[in-house]
Design a protein around this motif. Structure first.
Motif, mmCIF file in Angstrom:
data_model
loop_
_atom_site.group_PDB
_atom_site.id
_atom_site.type_symbol
_atom_site.label_atom_id
_atom_site.label_comp_id
_atom_site.label_asym_id
_atom_site.label_seq_id
_atom_site.Cartn_x
_atom_site.Cartn_y
_atom_site.Cartn_z
ATOM 1 N N ASN A 48 -9.885 86.502 95.259
ATOM 2 C CA ASN A 48 -9.539 87.821 95.782
ATOM 3 C C ASN A 48 -10.498 88.844 95.184
ATOM 4 O O ASN A 48 -10.384 89.173 94.002
ATOM 5 C CB ASN A 48 -8.097 88.157 95.409
ATOM 6 N N PRO A 49 -11.440 89.361 95.959
ATOM 7 C CA PRO A 49 -12.463 90.245 95.374
ATOM 8 C C PRO A 49 -11.906 91.569 94.854
ATOM 9 O O PRO A 49 -12.504 92.189 93.982
ATOM 10 C CB PRO A 49 -13.437 90.470 96.538
ATOM 11 N N SER A 50 -10.742 91.987 95.366
ATOM 12 C CA SER A 50 -10.200 93.290 94.957
ATOM 13 C C SER A 50 -9.099 93.182 93.901
ATOM 14 O O SER A 50 -8.385 94.150 93.644
ATOM 15 C CB SER A 50 -9.664 94.038 96.192
ATOM 16 N N TRP A 51 -8.965 91.972 93.268
ATOM 17 C CA TRP A 51 -7.963 91.826 92.215
ATOM 18 C C TRP A 51 -8.285 92.722 91.025
ATOM 19 O O TRP A 51 -7.403 93.221 90.335
ATOM 20 C CB TRP A 51 -7.889 90.368 91.767
ATOM 21 N N GLY A 52 -9.555 92.906 90.771
ATOM 22 C CA GLY A 52 -9.995 93.754 89.664
ATOM 23 C C GLY A 52 -11.478 94.057 89.805
ATOM 24 O O GLY A 52 -12.148 93.563 90.722
ATOM 25 N N TYR A 53 -11.985 94.867 88.871
ATOM 26 C CA TYR A 53 -13.378 95.299 88.963
ATOM 27 C C TYR A 53 -13.993 95.353 87.558
ATOM 28 O O TYR A 53 -13.280 95.476 86.559
ATOM 29 C CB TYR A 53 -13.477 96.679 89.625
ATOM 30 N N PHE A 54 -15.303 95.254 87.524
ATOM 31 C CA PHE A 54 -16.040 95.275 86.263
ATOM 32 C C PHE A 54 -17.204 96.253 86.353
ATOM 33 O O PHE A 54 -17.805 96.424 87.424
ATOM 34 C CB PHE A 54 -16.609 93.888 85.937
ATOM 35 N N PHE A 55 -17.521 96.846 85.216
ATOM 36 C CA PHE A 55 -18.762 97.611 85.099
ATOM 37 C C PHE A 55 -19.781 96.782 84.318
ATOM 38 O O PHE A 55 -19.424 96.072 83.372
ATOM 39 C CB PHE A 55 -18.538 98.939 84.363
ATOM 40 N N GLY A 56 -21.018 96.870 84.741
ATOM 41 C CA GLY A 56 -22.127 96.272 84.011
ATOM 42 C C GLY A 56 -23.115 97.366 83.649
ATOM 43 O O GLY A 56 -23.544 98.133 84.513
ATOM 44 N N LEU A 57 -23.435 97.485 82.366
ATOM 45 C CA LEU A 57 -24.293 98.568 81.886
ATOM 46 C C LEU A 57 -25.549 98.011 81.230
ATOM 47 O O LEU A 57 -25.462 97.144 80.345
ATOM 48 C CB LEU A 57 -23.522 99.417 80.867
ATOM 49 N N GLU A 58 -26.691 98.485 81.675
ATOM 50 C CA GLU A 58 -27.959 98.150 81.030
ATOM 51 C C GLU A 58 -28.434 99.337 80.220
ATOM 52 O O GLU A 58 -28.462 100.466 80.712
ATOM 53 C CB GLU A 58 -29.033 97.790 82.061
ATOM 54 N N ILE A 59 -28.826 99.095 78.965
ATOM 55 C CA ILE A 59 -29.422 100.128 78.123
ATOM 56 C C ILE A 59 -30.841 99.685 77.810
ATOM 57 O O ILE A 59 -31.053 98.725 77.067
ATOM 58 C CB ILE A 59 -28.620 100.336 76.824
ATOM 59 N N SER A 60 -31.808 100.381 78.384
ATOM 60 C CA SER A 60 -33.205 100.029 78.203
ATOM 61 C C SER A 60 -33.983 101.244 77.726
ATOM 62 O O SER A 60 -33.427 102.328 77.567
ATOM 63 C CB SER A 60 -33.777 99.502 79.531
ATOM 64 N N ARG A 61 -35.264 101.057 77.508
ATOM 65 C CA ARG A 61 -36.076 102.138 76.943
ATOM 66 C C ARG A 61 -36.507 103.152 77.991
ATOM 67 O O ARG A 61 -36.607 104.343 77.715
ATOM 68 C CB ARG A 61 -37.316 101.556 76.260
ATOM 69 N N LEU A 75 -21.074 98.833 89.380
ATOM 70 C CA LEU A 75 -19.662 98.524 89.596
ATOM 71 C C LEU A 75 -19.590 97.273 90.466
ATOM 72 O O LEU A 75 -20.222 97.216 91.528
ATOM 73 C CB LEU A 75 -18.950 99.696 90.276
ATOM 74 N N PHE A 76 -18.830 96.266 90.019
ATOM 75 C CA PHE A 76 -18.778 94.981 90.709
ATOM 76 C C PHE A 76 -17.327 94.569 90.942
ATOM 77 O O PHE A 76 -16.452 94.853 90.116
ATOM 78 C CB PHE A 76 -19.467 93.897 89.865
ATOM 79 N N ASP A 77 -17.084 93.887 92.068
ATOM 80 C CA ASP A 77 -15.751 93.352 92.304
ATOM 81 C C ASP A 77 -15.623 91.968 91.688
ATOM 82 O O ASP A 77 -16.538 91.485 91.014
ATOM 83 C CB ASP A 77 -15.416 93.352 93.808
ATOM 84 N N MET A 78 -14.505 91.294 91.911
ATOM 85 C CA MET A 78 -14.261 90.003 91.276
ATOM 86 C C MET A 78 -15.217 88.910 91.752
ATOM 87 O O MET A 78 -15.415 87.902 91.067
ATOM 88 C CB MET A 78 -12.817 89.565 91.533
ATOM 89 N N ALA A 79 -15.791 89.095 92.929
ATOM 90 C CA ALA A 79 -16.755 88.123 93.448
ATOM 91 C C ALA A 79 -18.174 88.458 92.999
ATOM 92 O O ALA A 79 -19.133 87.854 93.471
ATOM 93 C CB ALA A 79 -16.684 88.074 94.971
ATOM 94 N N MET A 80 -18.284 89.417 92.089
ATOM 95 C CA MET A 80 -19.566 89.882 91.570
ATOM 96 C C MET A 80 -20.449 90.492 92.652
ATOM 97 O O MET A 80 -21.675 90.489 92.558
ATOM 98 C CB MET A 80 -20.320 88.754 90.852
#
Length: 399
Positions: free
Chosen positions: A74-87, A94-99
């Motif tokens: 279920n892609p809408s069961w939850g969500y994730f944030f992915g953060l890149e810290i670069s120079r 913002l990604f759903d459960m299916a990435m």
């Protein structure tokens, strides 16, 4: 009883991840992959359905009997944030459960982007994305962070990275700061590791198990995967590849580095120094603008000349690419990966740079042609770090 419960939990999680990887799958497809009874499989699938972690996705083709029910997460069961810290820039996805990426936002890491301002920028962007997508904070299952090292991963601290334009990026408790400003639990790993996680997921149909990721830009960063898992050392030093010695009596880039290290030949600063040195020795034609002083030759200027197909500048880049190829060959001959992902601004500077590095690496691969690894720029490319950071949190989810 505890062992039985733990084993059941592990099987359930593995089942969920298998459904996620395959996209849409029937029970008949899943049974050969798990050493469990049909009744156990039915019970676990029913639990995942009742918890709304998976959903029914229609019926598959019949093999003579009833059409099998297909399952997907279920892609809408939850969500994730992915953060890149670069120079140079940072990325929040913002990604759903299916990435699946729902939104990708980037901003420059200029001299004003202190850790305090950075965290406020992240918090502001998080609130805007939640509002735009009508997602509540309790639906967010975590934020993965892929950052320039060195790091203390367990403590969630960015230690003492080099070359940030803004001040203050030393001993930054980034996970704690993110939690305070956003209310979201965060986990930290170096960007090379999360990039490799992201690319491995994107290429999952190829079923690759042993991979190498090398990022070539301001510095060199690398990550290694064996049997589908990231190889972590006792300390986090993703930039150690830059200290690989390829010329015993060679120069060093900085006072703290090794003499003859790869970073002294392959990095933005190395190519700037080489161009400046060549210009001081009277070599003409590197820069079409004759008024430019040697000390003012910077990477952006060289890149512009490269885009104009300046042959002298191209040769400068190809010399750097040959040195990179030697470094890659050393890694390949040690690890023997199935696939090498190459990323970073130097890799993307010119197709000839990429091809030359590969040619030199293959030419110095000991078991070639019996052993021939795959080279790629990846599928996610500039989104790989953020996507992999979100995936890191997804993999740690309790289901």
């Amino acid at each position: 009883m505890m062992d039985i419960a733990a084993n059941r939990f592990t099987t359930k999680k593995a089942l969920y991840e298998r459904i996620a990887k395959q996209g849409t799958v029937s029970k008949a497809d899943l049974m050969p992959l798990f050493d469990i009874k049909t009744s156990t499989m039915n019970r676990l699938l029913d639990e995942l359905l009742s918890e709304k972690l998976i959903i029914e996705a229609g019926f598959g083709p019949s093999n003579g009997g009833r059409k099998p029910i297909l399952f997907q997460i279920n892609p809408s069961w939850g969500y994730f944030f992915g953060l890149e810290i670069s120079r140079f820039y940072s990325t929040l996805g913002l990604f759903d459960m299916a990435m699946n990426p729902m939104s990708i936002t980037r901003w420059r890491m200029d001299e004003d982007m202190t850790p305090q301002k950075f965290v406020k920028q992240v918090a502001t962007t998080v609130r805007a994305l939640l509002l735009d997508h009508r997602i509540t904070l309790d639906q967010i299952k975590g934020m993965g962070i892929g950052a320039v090292g060195p790091l203390d991963r367990d403590a969630g601290i960015i230690l003492n990275p080099l070359y940030f334009e803004a001040k203050g990026w030393t001993n930054v408790p980034i996970c704690e700061l993110i939690r305070e400003q956003t209310g979201i639990e965060a986990k930290l790993d170096n960007g090379a590791n999360t990039a490799l996680l992201g690319e491995h997921w994107a290429m999952r149909e190829s079923q690759l198990q042993h991979m190498l990721y090398v990022h070539v830009g301001v510095s060199l960063r690398s990550s290694m995967m064996s049997y589908g898992g990231i190889v972590h050392g006792s300390v986090d030093r993703e930039g150690s590849i830059g200290q690989m010695i390829i010329q015993a009596d060679g120069p060093r880039l900085h006072a703290h580095g090794n003499y003859g290290a790869l970073e002294a030949y392959v990095s933005i600063q190395a190519i700037e120094r080489l161009a400046q040195s060549e210009a001081k020795l009277g070599r003409s034609g590197l820069i079409s603008r004759a008024s430019v002083k040697p000390e003012d030759i910077k990477y952006d200027l060289l890149l512009n000349e490269l885009n104009m197909e300046n042959p002298n500048t191209l040769e400068l880049f190809l010399k750097t690419a040959r040195h990179l190829g030697i470094g890659l060959a050393n890694l390949i001959n040690i690890f023997h990966p199935e696939c090498i992902i190459l990323g970073g601004t130097l890799i993307n500077s010119h197709e000839s740079f990429y091809r030359t590095a590969i040619e030199v690496a293959i030419g110095n691969t000991y078991y070639y042609p019996e052993y021939t690894p795959l080279f790629s720029k990846g599928l996610l490319r500039e989104d790989a770090v953020a996507a992999g950071a979100a995936l890191m949190m997804w993999k740690g989810l309790n289901v």
